[in-house]
Motif scaffolding. Structure first.
Motif, mmCIF file in Angstrom:
data_model
loop_
_atom_site.group_PDB
_atom_site.id
_atom_site.type_symbol
_atom_site.label_atom_id
_atom_site.label_comp_id
_atom_site.label_asym_id
_atom_site.label_seq_id
_atom_site.Cartn_x
_atom_site.Cartn_y
_atom_site.Cartn_z
ATOM 1 N N LEU A 25 0.833 -1.209 0.000
ATOM 2 C CA LEU A 25 0.000 0.000 0.000
ATOM 3 C C LEU A 25 0.870 1.262 0.000
ATOM 4 O O LEU A 25 0.564 2.232 -0.688
ATOM 5 N N VAL A 26 1.945 1.212 0.783
ATOM 6 C CA VAL A 26 2.854 2.372 0.841
ATOM 7 C C VAL A 26 3.447 2.619 -0.552
ATOM 8 O O VAL A 26 3.423 3.749 -1.053
ATOM 9 N N ASN A 27 3.937 1.562 -1.178
ATOM 10 C CA ASN A 27 4.531 1.725 -2.512
ATOM 11 C C ASN A 27 3.503 2.192 -3.540
ATOM 12 O O ASN A 27 3.801 2.988 -4.418
ATOM 13 N N ARG A 28 2.306 1.681 -3.399
ATOM 14 C CA ARG A 28 1.251 2.012 -4.356
ATOM 15 C C ARG A 28 0.838 3.489 -4.267
ATOM 16 O O ARG A 28 0.563 4.129 -5.268
ATOM 17 N N TYR A 29 0.803 4.023 -3.052
ATOM 18 C CA TYR A 29 0.246 5.376 -2.888
ATOM 19 C C TYR A 29 1.233 6.436 -2.423
ATOM 20 O O TYR A 29 0.833 7.568 -2.193
ATOM 21 N N GLN A 30 2.511 6.082 -2.284
ATOM 22 C CA GLN A 30 3.457 7.060 -1.739
ATOM 23 C C GLN A 30 3.566 8.316 -2.614
ATOM 24 O O GLN A 30 3.629 9.426 -2.087
ATOM 25 N N ASN A 31 3.540 8.137 -3.930
ATOM 26 C CA ASN A 31 3.659 9.317 -4.801
ATOM 27 C C ASN A 31 2.427 10.216 -4.708
ATOM 28 O O ASN A 31 2.534 11.440 -4.715
ATOM 29 N N TYR A 32 1.264 9.593 -4.616
ATOM 30 C CA TYR A 32 0.017 10.375 -4.502
ATOM 31 C C TYR A 32 0.023 11.170 -3.198
ATOM 32 O O TYR A 32 -0.250 12.367 -3.184
ATOM 33 N N VAL A 33 0.341 10.453 -2.124
ATOM 34 C CA VAL A 33 0.314 11.099 -0.806
ATOM 35 C C VAL A 33 1.385 12.175 -0.726
ATOM 36 O O VAL A 33 1.123 13.299 -0.264
ATOM 37 N N LEU A 144 -6.116 16.718 -5.800
ATOM 38 C CA LEU A 144 -7.057 15.644 -5.454
ATOM 39 C C LEU A 144 -7.888 15.236 -6.659
ATOM 40 O O LEU A 144 -8.089 14.056 -6.926
ATOM 41 N N PHE A 145 -8.379 16.234 -7.376
ATOM 42 C CA PHE A 145 -9.293 15.968 -8.483
ATOM 43 C C PHE A 145 -8.572 15.397 -9.704
ATOM 44 O O PHE A 145 -9.052 14.453 -10.326
ATOM 45 N N TYR A 146 -7.417 15.954 -10.023
ATOM 46 C CA TYR A 146 -6.751 15.535 -11.263
ATOM 47 C C TYR A 146 -5.716 14.434 -11.067
ATOM 48 O O TYR A 146 -5.550 13.589 -11.930
ATOM 49 N N LYS A 147 -4.997 14.468 -9.940
ATOM 50 C CA LYS A 147 -3.908 13.502 -9.790
ATOM 51 C C LYS A 147 -4.232 12.349 -8.847
ATOM 52 O O LYS A 147 -3.679 11.275 -8.977
ATOM 53 N N ALA A 148 -5.098 12.605 -7.885
ATOM 54 C CA ALA A 148 -5.355 11.558 -6.888
ATOM 55 C C ALA A 148 -6.551 10.695 -7.269
ATOM 56 O O ALA A 148 -7.024 9.909 -6.447
ATOM 57 N N GLU A 149 -7.036 10.862 -8.465
ATOM 58 C CA GLU A 149 -8.124 10.029 -9.005
ATOM 59 C C GLU A 149 -9.356 10.024 -8.117
ATOM 60 O O GLU A 149 -9.954 8.984 -7.858
ATOM 61 N N SER B 62 -0.244 16.523 -15.818
ATOM 62 C CA SER B 62 0.763 16.873 -14.814
ATOM 63 C C SER B 62 1.234 15.618 -14.086
ATOM 64 O O SER B 62 0.493 14.649 -13.964
ATOM 65 N N GLU B 63 2.475 15.647 -13.636
ATOM 66 C CA GLU B 63 3.075 14.434 -13.052
ATOM 67 C C GLU B 63 3.052 14.437 -11.532
ATOM 68 O O GLU B 63 3.010 15.490 -10.907
ATOM 69 N N LEU B 64 3.132 13.224 -10.983
ATOM 70 C CA LEU B 64 3.205 13.087 -9.527
ATOM 71 C C LEU B 64 4.656 13.253 -9.092
ATOM 72 O O LEU B 64 5.570 12.890 -9.821
ATOM 73 N N GLU B 65 4.823 13.801 -7.918
ATOM 74 C CA GLU B 65 6.168 13.925 -7.351
ATOM 75 C C GLU B 65 6.496 12.633 -6.595
ATOM 76 O O GLU B 65 5.587 11.978 -6.087
ATOM 77 N N PHE B 71 11.845 6.242 1.467
ATOM 78 C CA PHE B 71 10.547 6.567 2.072
ATOM 79 C C PHE B 71 9.802 5.336 2.579
ATOM 80 O O PHE B 71 9.430 5.245 3.750
ATOM 81 N N SER B 72 9.629 4.388 1.685
ATOM 82 C CA SER B 72 8.856 3.193 2.029
ATOM 83 C C SER B 72 9.516 2.426 3.182
ATOM 84 O O SER B 72 8.845 1.969 4.110
ATOM 85 N N LYS B 73 10.849 2.339 3.115
ATOM 86 C CA LYS B 73 11.607 1.644 4.162
ATOM 87 C C LYS B 73 11.422 2.337 5.515
ATOM 88 O O LYS B 73 11.242 1.683 6.545
ATOM 89 N N ASN B 74 11.492 3.673 5.476
ATOM 90 C CA ASN B 74 11.318 4.445 6.721
ATOM 91 C C ASN B 74 9.966 4.170 7.348
ATOM 92 O O ASN B 74 9.850 3.984 8.559
ATOM 93 N N VAL B 75 8.939 4.164 6.496
ATOM 94 C CA VAL B 75 7.574 3.930 7.007
ATOM 95 C C VAL B 75 7.491 2.544 7.630
ATOM 96 O O VAL B 75 6.988 2.374 8.746
ATOM 97 N N MET B 76 8.032 1.548 6.919
ATOM 98 C CA MET B 76 7.937 0.170 7.415
ATOM 99 C C MET B 76 8.717 -0.003 8.717
ATOM 100 O O MET B 76 8.298 -0.732 9.606
ATOM 101 N N GLU B 77 9.840 0.706 8.817
ATOM 102 C CA GLU B 77 10.619 0.647 10.071
ATOM 103 C C GLU B 77 9.815 1.232 11.230
ATOM 104 O O GLU B 77 9.806 0.687 12.323
ATOM 105 N N GLU B 78 9.153 2.339 10.938
ATOM 106 C CA GLU B 78 8.362 2.995 11.988
ATOM 107 C C GLU B 78 7.191 2.126 12.427
ATOM 108 O O GLU B 78 6.903 2.006 13.615
#
Lengths: 192, 177
Positions: A25-33, A144-149, B62-65, B71-78
């Motif tokens: 879940l983290v990998n799936r949504y980390q960019n969105y969040v 939210l509307f355009y990028k977070a689907e 537009s692209e996502l950042e 990041f993911s590792k940090n979260v899982m560690e926490e």
């Protein structure tokens, strides 16, 4: 492991004790969040800290997710609340999210620097830059509307407002964004 | 305009608002028909529509950042140090909530019954309800310190028991988790 599963199935796995499934879940949504946090708190380091906090909170209260709405809608509600708390802690005026003056000040501070960079920007980065020039509330609803689907209804739910209010807020945000692009990215807009 | 319940504006801005709703697909059928007709007949509407459509496409592109690699590792560690909190709905029993509601309703009904019981229905010939209500001697039961104290103790005891019950439930659930 759980990559082929949908969100609700992964959540069930996590609730049944498979903590590692949460990484999917983290990998799936980390960019969105992260993008959403970045738009609101406006600073990569802060955004990363808040985004991390969001995933930790979501994990802690995962049992409260009832599956009535999409997992992302629930997750973005946590993003919204965590970002507001973060801004409060930083003693930023939350009410200024809708304040035109703050918007104009940020605009004038950034415009000089950004004008020099304009020519190197691609269309996509121009949009990202323009969104970055918006006030946090406008940037949040657009993201939210355009990028977070999220649909208008889900966007309203995340923001805790009525659908009609979300519609009006989105319209105003888009109008301001268009103005930003026309002011700061004249060349790009002409070439569109 | 059929879809402007929360937004009223005139001229260009009103046109943009309607067109954005049209692009988002959040207009009613009759409004959709009106806008489609306007787009066919009015050049200014058509031009504005194309302009907004371009902005819409840009926004979609537009692209996502991305956060840092760790990041993911940090979260899982926490989260490895954490336990999932029990769902609120599991330790707040709906029956308890209803029980509290009924307790207060019963208290209110009891007070009303007692109050009406104190009324002298046969005295006087006035039929007006307001006059009858004025005849209730509220002081009889509100000034009765014994009754007041008894009720207060009941309420406090009720809340204390509820708190105890919820604590036990929560602890049991944490153990299970």
């Amino acid at each position: 492991m759980s990559t082929g599963l949908n969100d609700n199935e992964i959540i069930s796995e996590v609730l049944n004790g498979n903590q590692q499934a949460y990484a999917v879940l983290v990998n799936r949504y980390q960019n969105y969040v992260f993008t959403l946090c970045l738009r609101i708190v406006q600073g990569r380091e802060d955004a990363e800290e808040v985004a991390q906090d969001v995933f930790i909170k979501a994990y802690k209260y995962l049992a409260d997710f009832r599956g009535a709405a999409k997992f992302t809608t629930w997750l973005y509600t946590i993003v919204n609340n965590t970002c507001i708390s973060f801004l409060r802690k930083k003693k930023l005026d939350i009410h200024s999210l809708d304040n035109e003056k703050v918007f104009e000040v940020a605009d004038s501070q950034d415009s000089g620097m950004r004008a020099n960079l304009v020519e190197q920007k691609s269309r996509i980065s121009m949009v990202n830059e323009a969104i970055g020039l918006l006030n946090p509330a406008d940037a949040e609803i657009i993201t939210l509307f355009y990028k977070a689907e999220q649909s208008l209804e889900e966007t309203a739910q995340v923001l805790g407002i009525e659908v009609n209010a979300a519609k009006v807020r989105l319209h105003r945000a888009r109008t301001r964004l268009k103005e930003k692009m026309e002011t700061h990215f004249i060349e790009e807009v002409r070439n569109l | 305009m059929t879809d402007n319940n929360s937004y009223t504006s005139s001229g260009n801005e009103g046109m943009e608002y309607r067109l954005w709703n049209f692009i988002d697909g959040s207009v009613k059928i009759d409004e959709k028909t009106v806008i489609e007709k306007l787009l066919q007949t009015d050049a200014s509407w058509k031009a504005k529509y194309n302009e907004l459509l371009q902005v819409n496409d840009l926004l979609k592109s537009s692209e996502l950042e991305a956060p840092s690699m760790r990041f993911s590792k940090n979260v899982m560690e926490e989260i490895s140090k954490l336990h999932i909190a029990p769902a609120t709905k599991n330790y707040i029993n709906n029956k308890i909530i209803w029980g509290i509601g009924f307790f207060f309703i019963a208290l209110l009904i009891g007070l009303l019954v007692y109050g009406f019981g104190q009324m002298e229905w046969t005295s006087g010939s006035e039929s007006s309800i307001s006059k009858n209500i004025n005849k209730i001697d509220f002081s009889k039961f509100f000034n009765n310190s014994f009754v007041n104290a008894f009720m207060m103790i009941n309420v406090i005891l009720g809340l204390f028991l509820l708190d105890n019950y919820l604590n036990i439930k929560r602890k049991a659930f944490r153990k299970e988790a």
